[in-house]
Scaffold this active site. Sequence first.
Site, PDB file in Angstrom:
ATOM      1  N   HIS A 206       0.604  -1.080   0.175  1.00  0.00           N
ATOM      2  CA  HIS A 206       0.162   0.140   0.123  1.00  0.00           C
ATOM      3  C   HIS A 206       0.892   1.151  -0.129  1.00  0.00           C
ATOM      4  CE1 HIS A 206       0.898   0.002   4.454  1.00  0.00           C
ATOM      5  NE2 HIS A 206       0.582   1.029   4.243  1.00  0.00           N
TER       6      HIS A 206
HETATM    7  C1  UD1 Z   1      -2.737   4.979   6.096  1.00  0.00           C
HETATM    8  C2  UD1 Z   1      -1.402   5.690   6.710  1.00  0.00           C
HETATM    9  C3  UD1 Z   1      -0.524   4.600   6.495  1.00  0.00           C
HETATM   10  C4  UD1 Z   1      -0.632   3.300   6.999  1.00  0.00           C
HETATM   11  C5  UD1 Z   1      -1.915   2.817   6.348  1.00  0.00           C
HETATM   12  C6  UD1 Z   1      -2.611   1.379   6.816  1.00  0.00           C
HETATM   13  C7  UD1 Z   1      -1.161   8.143   6.689  1.00  0.00           C
HETATM   14  C8  UD1 Z   1      -0.524   9.145   6.109  1.00  0.00           C
HETATM   15  N1  UD1 Z   1      -0.840   6.852   5.889  1.00  0.00           N
HETATM   16  O1  UD1 Z   1      -2.587   5.120   4.676  1.00  0.00           O
HETATM   17  O2  UD1 Z   1       0.704   4.966   7.539  1.00  0.00           O
HETATM   18  O3  UD1 Z   1       0.157   2.343   6.962  1.00  0.00           O
HETATM   19  O4  UD1 Z   1      -3.133   3.820   6.548  1.00  0.00           O
HETATM   20  O5  UD1 Z   1      -3.928   1.133   5.862  1.00  0.00           O
HETATM   21  O6  UD1 Z   1      -1.863   8.532   7.622  1.00  0.00           O
HETATM   22  N2  UD1 Z   1      -9.682   4.167   1.624  1.00  0.00           N
HETATM   23  C9  UD1 Z   1     -10.793   3.670   1.305  1.00  0.00           C
HETATM   24  N3  UD1 Z   1     -11.525   3.069   2.646  1.00  0.00           N
HETATM   25  C10 UD1 Z   1     -10.972   3.400   3.612  1.00  0.00           C
HETATM   26  C11 UD1 Z   1      -9.936   4.332   3.886  1.00  0.00           C
HETATM   27  C12 UD1 Z   1      -9.087   4.738   2.750  1.00  0.00           C
HETATM   28  O7  UD1 Z   1     -11.346   3.118   0.289  1.00  0.00           O
HETATM   29  O8  UD1 Z   1     -11.587   2.970   4.670  1.00  0.00           O
HETATM   30  C13 UD1 Z   1      -9.015   4.685   0.429  1.00  0.00           C
HETATM   31  C14 UD1 Z   1      -9.604   6.151   0.032  1.00  0.00           C
HETATM   32  O9  UD1 Z   1      -9.456   6.187  -1.623  1.00  0.00           O
HETATM   33  C15 UD1 Z   1      -8.358   7.054   0.427  1.00  0.00           C
HETATM   34  C16 UD1 Z   1      -7.265   6.170   0.444  1.00  0.00           C
HETATM   35  O10 UD1 Z   1      -7.629   4.632   0.657  1.00  0.00           O
HETATM   36  O11 UD1 Z   1      -7.917   8.125  -0.249  1.00  0.00           O
HETATM   37  C17 UD1 Z   1      -5.911   6.442   1.305  1.00  0.00           C
HETATM   38  O12 UD1 Z   1      -6.488   6.503   2.644  1.00  0.00           O
HETATM   39  P1  UD1 Z   1      -5.488   7.333   3.585  1.00  0.00           P
HETATM   40  O13 UD1 Z   1      -6.086   7.336   5.130  1.00  0.00           O
HETATM   41  O14 UD1 Z   1      -5.086   8.786   2.960  1.00  0.00           O
HETATM   42  O15 UD1 Z   1      -3.962   6.611   3.512  1.00  0.00           O
HETATM   43  P2  UD1 Z   1      -3.610   4.910   3.541  1.00  0.00           P
HETATM   44  O16 UD1 Z   1      -3.057   4.593   2.236  1.00  0.00           O
HETATM   45  O17 UD1 Z   1      -4.575   4.206   3.938  1.00  0.00           O
END
Ligand code: UD1
Length: 365
Positions: A206
């Site tokens: 990821h």
């Molecule tokens: C976040 C953390 C990362 C951690 C990871 C675990 C930061 C900077 N990054 O990254 O350190 O290792 O979580 O998963 O905080 N999305 C969904 N459903 C959800 C959540 C997210 O579809 O429930 C999708 C959305 O499109 C979103 C993207 O994932 O834009 C990224 O989510 P985000 O929380 O920004 O960062 P992660 O890549 O999950």
Amino acid sequence: MQRKIILVAGARPNFMKLAPVYTSLRDKDIECIIVHTGQHYDYEMSQIFFDELGIPEPDVNLGVGSGSHASQTAEIMVRFEEICSEIDPWMVVVFGDVNSTIACALVARKSGILVSHIEAGLRSGDMEMPEEINRILTDHISNFLFTTSRFANQNLLNEGLDEGKIFFVGNVMIDTLNNQLHSINNSPIVENLGLSTRNYDVLTLHRPSNVDDSISLEQIISNFSQSVFDNKIVFPAHPRTKIKIEKAGLMDSLHNSGIEIIPPQGYHDFLSLIQNSRSVWTDSGGIQEETSWLGIPCFTIRENTERPETIEVGTNILVSTSGEKSFEDYFKEYYQSKNNHTEIELWDGRASDRIAEIIFEIYGN
Ligand code: UD1
């Protein structure tokens, strides 16, 4: 009047860290309020962990959802500030290195509330990682720093932080793993997927550095077509990674490399998949720790790690995607090297009790 502690969780890797700390603080009759920022919101990225780990429903959900780093962090800050002025907590406890961690630590500290950072002192040395920025900033504004290893203590001291606020307590994520072993062992996932112990590998990806660029994503996937991966590879994909794979048109390559993409798994099923696998290929931080404790070979698809103790203990090896060596080379190298798996100091399932003891003492003063 009883003093209140807010525990902040926002993203998937926070929930398994919060669970044992909440229980240990409650055992000391400390009033705890759970604030979920809503950074992760899909059922399988959030609620399933509350259900499986017996964490009560959050008292407050800030419901921020996804966004750019700036908008997500800013939105959490604005909403958390309102909650802090309503609840007037004595301390805010933050976990790990996600955007929710730095956002809430910053609000609390500037509001004159004590801040405790659990999993302090991890450093990859790579400022291109958003998490590295979050860790450094959070550590420097926290009042109390709880660490998982002596490496972390040294990192904090090297940055000039006061030794008096650093507490080496062990790893709360391992507390949860230890507490949940019975349910993990009872998970039917391996059988349900038609697998058997050690006849498959697990993949998770990821990190933006691996998945945002379709060329590096394709390169990683194609490495799994080598002969050493004649096993099935199970890939519980983060929602963001799945979208990137679809957009890059790589679903067929995935299939051709023997990789089966499945939805994100809950805690028990995921840990069962890890525990029964031959090896794990990942760019996650926490999985490096869980595999170390379980004694499962972990191939970390990154140039660096903030968890050097997992390399030292012999279960983890860094896998570069520069192309100089293939994944097959790394696989063979791992098995040729002397694998002297040992236990990691204080990863004994009691870290959260130590934290609660220290917070209780501070509380009394
Ligand atoms: C976040 C953390 C990362 C951690 C990871 C675990 C930061 C900077 N990054 O990254 O350190 O290792 O979580 O998963 O905080 N999305 C969904 N459903 C959800 C959540 C997210 O579809 O429930 C999708 C959305 O499109 C979103 C993207 O994932 O834009 C990224 O989510 P985000 O929380 O920004 O960062 P992660 O890549 O999950």
